[in-house]
Design a protein around this motif. Structure first.
Motif, short mmCIF file in Angstrom:
data_model
loop_
_atom_site.label_atom_id
_atom_site.label_comp_id
_atom_site.label_asym_id
_atom_site.label_seq_id
_atom_site.Cartn_x
_atom_site.Cartn_y
_atom_site.Cartn_z
N ALA A 1 4.90 2.75 -3.76
CA ALA A 1 4.31 4.19 -4.47
C ALA A 1 5.77 5.92 -3.64
CB ALA A 1 3.12 4.98 -4.60
N ASP B 1 -0.69 -6.09 -7.59
CA ASP B 1 -1.35 -5.54 -7.35
C ASP B 1 -2.46 -4.11 -6.99
OD1 ASP B 1 -2.08 -7.30 -9.37
OD2 ASP B 1 -4.05 -8.65 -8.15
N THR B 2 -1.33 -4.50 -5.52
CA THR B 2 -2.10 -3.85 -4.62
C THR B 2 -1.32 -2.15 -4.60
OG1 THR B 2 -2.23 -5.50 -2.66
CG2 THR B 2 -2.03 -3.10 -1.88
N ALA B 3 0.43 -2.53 -5.25
CA ALA B 3 1.29 -1.61 -5.27
C ALA B 3 1.15 -1.11 -6.76
CB ALA B 3 2.16 -2.16 -5.17
N HIS B 4 0.73 -1.54 -7.58
CA HIS B 4 0.57 -1.05 -8.98
C HIS B 4 -0.70 -0.19 -8.79
CE1 HIS B 4 2.88 -4.22 -10.98
NE2 HIS B 4 3.41 -3.61 -11.05
N ARG B 5 -1.70 -0.56 -7.92
CA ARG B 5 -3.42 0.47 -8.12
C ARG B 5 -2.67 1.68 -6.67
NH1 ARG B 5 -5.75 -3.79 -5.87
NH2 ARG B 5 -5.80 -3.65 -3.73
N ARG B 6 -1.99 1.63 -6.16
CA ARG B 6 -1.46 2.49 -5.65
C ARG B 6 -0.25 3.57 -6.30
NH1 ARG B 6 -5.19 2.38 -3.56
NH2 ARG B 6 -5.97 1.02 -2.18
N GLY B 7 -0.21 3.42 -7.62
CA GLY B 7 0.74 3.71 -8.29
C GLY B 7 1.86 3.60 -7.99
N ALA B 8 2.28 2.39 -7.59
CA ALA B 8 3.49 2.22 -7.73
C ALA B 8 4.66 1.34 -8.87
CB ALA B 8 4.35 0.80 -6.38
N GLU C 1 1.16 -1.18 -0.38
CA GLU C 1 0.11 0.16 -0.17
C GLU C 1 0.82 1.16 0.31
OE1 GLU C 1 -3.03 0.29 -0.62
OE2 GLU C 1 -4.22 -1.64 -0.04
N SER C 2 1.90 1.44 0.41
CA SER C 2 2.87 1.93 0.58
C SER C 2 4.08 2.19 -0.62
CB SER C 2 3.53 1.89 1.93
OG SER C 2 2.97 2.01 3.26
#
Ligand SMILES: [Zn+2]
Length: 247
Positions: free
Chosen positions: A28, A73-80, A25-26
């Motif tokens: 990005a 998925d989570t990291a990409h969704r947050r823009g990473a 989640e962090s």
């Protein structure tokens, strides 16, 4: 990509999922990272309530690949964008521990047994790598950040594997919400390490005693067998890291 921090997650269980989720989640806003997760287990319905990366449809599937998918998925969704991940379908054992740890910059240890915890601690000290440990038993848990080269280390606090029947979460059971809380603390200590703000410390929480967090510095013990001035641990002796039988 800038300089990439290589992070090894030992275990994709409750703690690995919780700390991995918070990290994803962090991601990005963090420096570029590559994640490796080592786990040879499959998702079990009994553990879904505390293994936050997994859902009903994952039961019976290998944990490692699913952890990697959900992390990305989570990291990409947050823009990473500068994040990669892979899994190793194996168990961390005396034969592979040093080489795996040597290939990473920091280790995130969330194992459910003392043998693996001490193996990670000792191999990481021999390779001069920092570790973020975490553990939960019943209503209490901790997260621990070692020094940059694992001095101070896990053995500065916990001297050796328990000789009698150890209270590990595999035997004693754990409280699901506490796993999420301790996993988040573990991620927080990891993020401190990633941004160059880490200090060796222990954060402890006891849910039955008010649930307050207590944080204190981790001090190097002069007579520590792993990182002390006259350390006696110079290699990984496989006979030392025996899993307690709890079938
Ligand atoms: Zn030590």
């Amino acid at each position: 990509m800038g300089e990439v921090t290589r992070i090894l997650f030992v275990g994709a269980g409750g703690l690995g999922c919780a700390s991995g989720l918070v990290l994803a989640e962090s991601a990005a806003v963090l420096p570029p990272m590559s994640i490796t997760v080592i786990d040879d287990d499959v998702v079990s319905a009994d553990n879904l309530h505390r293994q936050l990366f997994f859902e009903d449809a994952d039961v019976g599937r290998a944990k490692g690949p699913r952890f990697v998918e959900r992390f990305l998925d989570t990291a990409h969704r947050r823009g990473a964008r500068e994040v990669t991940a892979r899994d190793v379908a194996d168990r961390l054992v005396p034969d592979n521990a040093r080489a795996l740890i040597a290939a990473h910059d920091v280790v995130v240890e969330g194992a459910d047994n003392f043998a693996t915890k001490f193996l990670v601690a000792d191999a990481a000290r021999l390779e001069r790598k920092p570790v973020i440990h975490a553990g939960v038993v019943r209503w209490a848990g901790y997260a621990l950040s070692t020094g940059a080269e694992s001095r101070p280390c896990y053995r500065c606090l916990f001297e050796d594997l328990p000789r009698d029947q150890p209270d590990t979460c595999a035997i004693a059971g754990v409280v699901g919400p506490l796993v999420a809380l301790v996993g988040a603390l573990q991620a927080e200590l990891l993020i401190e390490r990633l941004i160059g703000r880490a200090t060796p410390r222990l954060v402890h929480v006891d849910a039955l005693r008010g649930g307050a967090l207590r944080s204190r510095p981790l001090r190097a013990r002069a007579d520590c067998p792993s990182c002390g001035e006259r350390a006696s641990l110079h290699e990984i002796d496989a006979s030392h890291y025996v899993q307690p039988s709890c079938a």
